[in-house]
Structures are given as structure tokens and as C-alpha cells.
Design a protein around this motif. Structure first.
Motif, PDB file in Angstrom:
ATOM      1  N   ASP A  30       0.831  -1.202   0.000  1.00 16.24           N
ATOM      2  CA  ASP A  30       0.000   0.000   0.000  1.00 16.24           C
ATOM      3  C   ASP A  30       0.867   1.255   0.000  1.00 16.24           C
ATOM      4  O   ASP A  30       0.573   2.233  -0.699  1.00 16.24           O
ATOM      5  N   ILE A  31       1.926   1.238   0.784  1.00 12.71           N
ATOM      6  CA  ILE A  31       2.862   2.371   0.837  1.00 12.71           C
ATOM      7  C   ILE A  31       3.497   2.582  -0.535  1.00 12.71           C
ATOM      8  O   ILE A  31       3.616   3.714  -1.011  1.00 12.71           O
ATOM      9  N   ALA A  32       3.900   1.484  -1.187  1.00 11.00           N
ATOM     10  CA  ALA A  32       4.536   1.590  -2.504  1.00 11.00           C
ATOM     11  C   ALA A  32       3.574   2.198  -3.520  1.00 11.00           C
ATOM     12  O   ALA A  32       3.967   3.072  -4.310  1.00 11.00           O
ATOM     13  N   THR A  33       2.322   1.757  -3.508  1.00  8.14           N
ATOM     14  CA  THR A  33       1.321   2.299  -4.423  1.00  8.14           C
ATOM     15  C   THR A  33       1.111   3.781  -4.166  1.00  8.14           C
ATOM     16  O   THR A  33       1.112   4.597  -5.091  1.00  8.14           O
ATOM     17  N   TYR A  34       0.941   4.136  -2.897  1.00 12.78           N
ATOM     18  CA  TYR A  34       0.744   5.535  -2.528  1.00 12.78           C
ATOM     19  C   TYR A  34       1.955   6.376  -2.919  1.00 12.78           C
ATOM     20  O   TYR A  34       1.822   7.463  -3.495  1.00 12.78           O
ATOM     21  N   GLU A  40       4.239  10.678  -8.901  1.00 10.56           N
ATOM     22  CA  GLU A  40       3.717  11.089 -10.207  1.00 10.56           C
ATOM     23  C   GLU A  40       3.034  12.445 -10.110  1.00 10.56           C
ATOM     24  O   GLU A  40       3.210  13.305 -10.975  1.00 10.56           O
ATOM     25  N   ARG A  41       2.252  12.646  -9.055  1.00  5.20           N
ATOM     26  CA  ARG A  41       1.555  13.921  -8.887  1.00  5.20           C
ATOM     27  C   ARG A  41       2.551  15.061  -8.721  1.00  5.20           C
ATOM     28  O   ARG A  41       2.429  16.115  -9.339  1.00  5.20           O
ATOM     29  N   LYS A  42       3.560  14.857  -7.875  1.00  7.83           N
ATOM     30  CA  LYS A  42       4.555  15.905  -7.652  1.00  7.83           C
ATOM     31  C   LYS A  42       5.352  16.194  -8.923  1.00  7.83           C
ATOM     32  O   LYS A  42       5.683  17.343  -9.198  1.00  7.83           O
ATOM     33  N   GLU A  43       5.647  15.148  -9.710  1.00  9.06           N
ATOM     34  CA  GLU A  43       6.341  15.360 -10.975  1.00  9.06           C
ATOM     35  C   GLU A  43       5.470  16.163 -11.937  1.00  9.06           C
ATOM     36  O   GLU A  43       5.960  17.056 -12.618  1.00  9.06           O
ATOM     37  N   ARG A  44       4.175  15.850 -11.988  1.00 11.60           N
ATOM     38  CA  ARG A  44       3.262  16.610 -12.857  1.00 11.60           C
ATOM     39  C   ARG A  44       3.223  18.062 -12.434  1.00 11.60           C
ATOM     40  O   ARG A  44       3.250  18.958 -13.271  1.00 11.60           O
ATOM     41  N   VAL A  91      -3.975   4.657 -13.537  1.00 12.39           N
ATOM     42  CA  VAL A  91      -3.498   5.866 -14.205  1.00 12.39           C
ATOM     43  C   VAL A  91      -3.223   5.490 -15.650  1.00 12.39           C
ATOM     44  O   VAL A  91      -2.487   4.547 -15.928  1.00 12.39           O
ATOM     45  N   ARG A  92      -3.873   6.187 -16.568  1.00 13.05           N
ATOM     46  CA  ARG A  92      -3.713   5.917 -17.999  1.00 13.05           C
ATOM     47  C   ARG A  92      -2.790   6.975 -18.605  1.00 13.05           C
ATOM     48  O   ARG A  92      -2.774   8.117 -18.176  1.00 13.05           O
ATOM     49  N   SER A  93      -2.059   6.571 -19.621  1.00 17.09           N
ATOM     50  CA  SER A  93      -1.161   7.480 -20.324  1.00 17.09           C
ATOM     51  C   SER A  93      -1.310   7.273 -21.822  1.00 17.09           C
ATOM     52  O   SER A  93      -1.581   6.167 -22.277  1.00 17.09           O
TER      53      SER A  93
END
Length: 103
Positions: A30-34, A40-44, A91-93
């Protein structure tokens, strides 16, 4: 797989390493997923701050939802723009274009 415990990155604090070592396998997953989603959010957010203002809706493909954002992914030392959005728990790309060398 090695029987030796993994060596934590030196960038992690001792408190964080201790907390991870005390976690169950499910908690660690769960930690790894979070952590991945948070990264990803911070990179965006970082890329959004670095990108010049432009109206992205003009070049939005038909199969990409309006809520999608642009992110930069580095693959084999090359940088590419991707549309990225959340679809349920995934998350789709979708590839957009290469990042030009002057960006």
C-alpha cells in the motif's frame, strides 16, 4: 531472490526506514502504491510549473478526457510528453510528442 534484507536508500531517514521495517507486507505494498502515485503527482506539478502556458485543449485527442494533464516521462535518456489521467484505480497514459531539446 536474495535472502539478505534490502539495503535502504541513503536518502531515507532512519525513522522512515524503521517504520517501513515494522510494516506488514500488505502495508508495504500500500505504501509503494501511494508513494508512486504521490511521486507522479509531484512530478506533474513540477512539470506544469516548468511548461510555458498554452491551451492544451486545442490538441487534445478524441480518446483523451479533458481532465488529462501532460507529464514528461524519461525513457532511455529521451524525454517525451504524455497525456495522463486517472481512470478508476488506474493511471492511464497516451503518448503526445517528444520534448524538444530547448525545453
Amino acid at each position: 531472490m536474495s535472502e539478505e534484507p534490502p539495503i535502504p536508500p541513503t536518502s531515507l531517514s532512519a525513522e522512515l526506514v524503521d517504520a517501513l521495517n515494522q510494516s506488514t507486507p500488505k502495508q508495504l505494498r500500500d505504501i509503494a502504491t501511494y508513494a508512486e502515485e504521490l511521486a507522479e503527482r509531484k512530478e506533474r506539478e513540477t512539470h506544469r510549473e516548468e511548461e510555458p502556458d498554452r491551451d492544451e485543449a486545442d490538441d487534445l485527442p478524441d480518446d483523451v478526457p479533458a481532465k488529462a494533464t501532460i507529464t514528461i516521462k524519461e525513457i532511455n535518456d529521451n524525454r517525451y510528453y504524455y497525456w495522463q489521467w486517472r481512470d478508476g484505480n488506474q493511471v492511464r497514459s497516451q503518448y503526445k510528442s517528444p520534448v524538444s531539446p530547448d525545453e
